[in-house]
Design a protein around this motif. Structure first.
Motif, mmCIF file in Angstrom:
data_model
loop_
_atom_site.group_PDB
_atom_site.id
_atom_site.type_symbol
_atom_site.label_atom_id
_atom_site.label_comp_id
_atom_site.label_asym_id
_atom_site.label_seq_id
_atom_site.Cartn_x
_atom_site.Cartn_y
_atom_site.Cartn_z
ATOM 1 N N LEU A 43 0.814 -1.218 0.000
ATOM 2 C CA LEU A 43 0.000 0.000 0.000
ATOM 3 C C LEU A 43 0.851 1.274 0.000
ATOM 4 O O LEU A 43 0.590 2.204 -0.768
ATOM 5 N N ALA A 44 1.883 1.304 0.865
ATOM 6 C CA ALA A 44 2.706 2.519 0.980
ATOM 7 C C ALA A 44 3.382 2.904 -0.343
ATOM 8 O O ALA A 44 3.260 4.045 -0.789
ATOM 9 N N PRO A 45 4.102 1.980 -1.008
ATOM 10 C CA PRO A 45 4.700 2.364 -2.287
ATOM 11 C C PRO A 45 3.660 2.666 -3.361
ATOM 12 O O PRO A 45 3.907 3.483 -4.255
ATOM 13 N N ASN A 46 2.498 2.042 -3.274
ATOM 14 C CA ASN A 46 1.454 2.314 -4.253
ATOM 15 C C ASN A 46 0.933 3.741 -4.117
ATOM 16 O O ASN A 46 0.760 4.459 -5.107
ATOM 17 N N VAL A 47 0.689 4.172 -2.874
ATOM 18 C CA VAL A 47 0.209 5.538 -2.629
ATOM 19 C C VAL A 47 1.282 6.558 -3.017
ATOM 20 O O VAL A 47 0.996 7.557 -3.684
ATOM 21 N N LEU A 48 2.527 6.291 -2.611
ATOM 22 C CA LEU A 48 3.622 7.203 -2.949
ATOM 23 C C LEU A 48 3.803 7.300 -4.460
ATOM 24 O O LEU A 48 3.912 8.402 -5.021
ATOM 25 N N GLY A 49 3.833 6.155 -5.124
ATOM 26 C CA GLY A 49 4.023 6.142 -6.569
ATOM 27 C C GLY A 49 2.888 6.816 -7.310
ATOM 28 O O GLY A 49 3.119 7.584 -8.251
ATOM 29 N N SER A 50 1.654 6.559 -6.897
ATOM 30 C CA SER A 50 0.500 7.158 -7.564
ATOM 31 C C SER A 50 0.447 8.664 -7.368
ATOM 32 O O SER A 50 0.148 9.411 -8.307
ATOM 33 N N ALA A 51 0.736 9.115 -6.143
ATOM 34 C CA ALA A 51 0.734 10.552 -5.883
ATOM 35 C C ALA A 51 1.791 11.262 -6.731
ATOM 36 O O ALA A 51 1.525 12.295 -7.356
ATOM 37 N N LEU A 52 2.990 10.694 -6.759
ATOM 38 C CA LEU A 52 4.068 11.297 -7.533
ATOM 39 C C LEU A 52 3.785 11.219 -9.030
ATOM 40 O O LEU A 52 3.991 12.187 -9.778
ATOM 41 N N HIS A 69 8.996 4.372 -11.960
ATOM 42 C CA HIS A 69 9.039 2.928 -12.228
ATOM 43 C C HIS A 69 9.602 2.113 -11.055
ATOM 44 O O HIS A 69 9.013 1.083 -10.682
ATOM 45 N N PRO A 70 10.721 2.504 -10.440
ATOM 46 C CA PRO A 70 11.235 1.718 -9.306
ATOM 47 C C PRO A 70 10.247 1.620 -8.145
ATOM 48 O O PRO A 70 10.179 0.589 -7.457
ATOM 49 N N ILE A 71 9.470 2.676 -7.926
ATOM 50 C CA ILE A 71 8.497 2.672 -6.828
ATOM 51 C C ILE A 71 7.403 1.647 -7.103
ATOM 52 O O ILE A 71 7.009 0.869 -6.225
ATOM 53 N N HIS A 117 9.333 -3.984 4.468
ATOM 54 C CA HIS A 117 8.627 -2.747 4.100
ATOM 55 C C HIS A 117 9.209 -2.265 2.773
ATOM 56 O O HIS A 117 10.125 -2.894 2.217
ATOM 57 N N GLY A 118 8.695 -1.162 2.282
ATOM 58 C CA GLY A 118 9.098 -0.678 0.974
ATOM 59 C C GLY A 118 10.583 -0.391 0.833
ATOM 60 O O GLY A 118 11.215 -0.775 -0.159
ATOM 61 N N LEU A 119 11.148 0.282 1.821
ATOM 62 C CA LEU A 119 12.571 0.616 1.763
ATOM 63 C C LEU A 119 13.434 -0.638 1.808
ATOM 64 O O LEU A 119 14.426 -0.752 1.073
ATOM 65 N N HIS A 120 13.044 -1.594 2.658
ATOM 66 C CA HIS A 120 13.779 -2.856 2.732
ATOM 67 C C HIS A 120 13.687 -3.608 1.415
ATOM 68 O O HIS A 120 14.656 -4.241 0.970
#
Length: 330
Positions: free
Chosen positions: A87-96, A143-145, A179-182
């Motif tokens: 969810l976290a990378p999806n929200v971050l990626g979509s917002a950006l 793309h990486p996100i 998590h996303g960063l890991h």
């Protein structure tokens, strides 16, 4: 004391050139809209991703007989939390992505219109070229996100008290992304920096989806006064045309099996041939029902939120800056 005049007409997506809305306002409106609609429809996005790779699983996912079976299996083995992996990378990626896409698209249309005599009239070929350019530039950044998002969505993590297995009977949690960063760090460690751009070719091909969507919406919005009607038709059309590239991207973005650097789906041609052998045309449209169920209402919500947010932000910025935007329709 004379108050600054408020915009007297509704600001719509096609009006950015005449209104001269600042890029940061467009970015903020796109980002807010992208984040909100992503949160609401993330569980269906996860189901869609897992269904897409069924004909080319690397080995971690169970076999789902249908969309309903997939939902039941996830709920039983991973609990409700399983629907929110990534969810976290999806929200971050979509917002950006939406913030960049909408602001770049508007700026490119403004630049193209300034050297023509169209006077704000919709131009399908121009809008398509501007949207493709904006999409390509945005894709390099996000793309990486979204790769991290896909990896985490395809990760099976059994709920507490549930016995689950990954590859060769090894519990999935042993090498799971925390998590996303890991996940990003693990990808770089295991696959190198190139791993963050796995599936980039079909992802660039998929830029055509956003380009067709925005171009179609602009054209339909000039005909239909309803945001909901225009966004509904634009999304259905663009999804049917470009869905196979989404399947290719999801298959190519799967995580290699632990202990090996072998990537079975390394190129678009190899992946396409494998999918064709496994299921023919159906393999390229697997999961499209979940996609439509999620993205059509999602698109309708996005454009509704975007146009409302853009109107409010432009009006608020106009009051603060003392600028009366010229947003009259031609």
């Amino acid at each position: 004391m004379v108050q600054p005049a408020l915009p007297h007409k509704i600001l719509r997506m096609g009006d950015e050139r005449r209104a001269a809305v600042p890029s940061f306002v467009l970015f903020a409106a796109g980002s807010a809209s992208g984040a909100l609609q992503t949160i609401a429809w993330h569980p269906l996005d996860l189901l869609k991703t897992r269904m897409q790779v069924q004909d080319a699983r690397v080995g971690r996912l169970p076999v789902y007989n249908s969309l309903t079976d997939a939902a039941r299996t996830i709920l039983r083995s991973e609990s409700w939390r399983g629907f929110f992996h990534g969810l976290a990378p999806n929200v971050l990626g979509s917002a950006l992505a939406w913030g960049l896409q909408m602001s770049l698209y508007a700026q490119l249309k403004r630049a193209a219109s300034s050297v023509s005599d169209e006077q704000g009239r919709p131009n399908a070929s121009r809008n398509l070229a501007c949207s493709l350019t904006a999409g390509c530039l945005t894709n390099f950044v996000v793309h990486p996100i979204f790769l991290v998002k896909v990896r985490m969505q395809l990760q099976v993590r059994p709920a507490a008290g549930v016995v689950g297995t990954g590859v060769a009977g090894v519990p999935e949690a042993e090498n799971a992304y925390r998590h996303g960063l890991h996940a990003a760090q693990s990808i770089v460690k295991e696959e190198g920096l190139r791993g963050l751009y796995r599936g980039f070719a079909p992802s660039m091909m998929l830029v055509s989806h956003g380009a067709i969507l925005l171009m179609s919406y602009d054209q339909l919005r000039a005909v239909f006064p309803s945001v909901l009607a225009a966004s509904f038709m634009a999304k259905v059309f663009s999804t049917i045309v470009t869905y196979p590239t989404q399947v290719l991207r999801a298959v190519m973005q799967q995580r290699p099996q632990p202990g090996t650097k072998h990537v079975p789906y390394r190129s678009v041609l190899v992946t396409t041939a494998s999918l064709w052998r496994q299921g023919g045309v159906r393999a390229f449209y697997r999961g499209i029902f979940a996609q439509m169920l999620r993205t059509v209402p999602q698109s309708m919500a996005f454009f509704s939120i975007y146009e409302f947010t853009l109107k409010q932000m432009a009006a608020g910025y106009g009051l603060w800056s003392g600028i009366d935007y010229d947003i009259r329709q031609t």
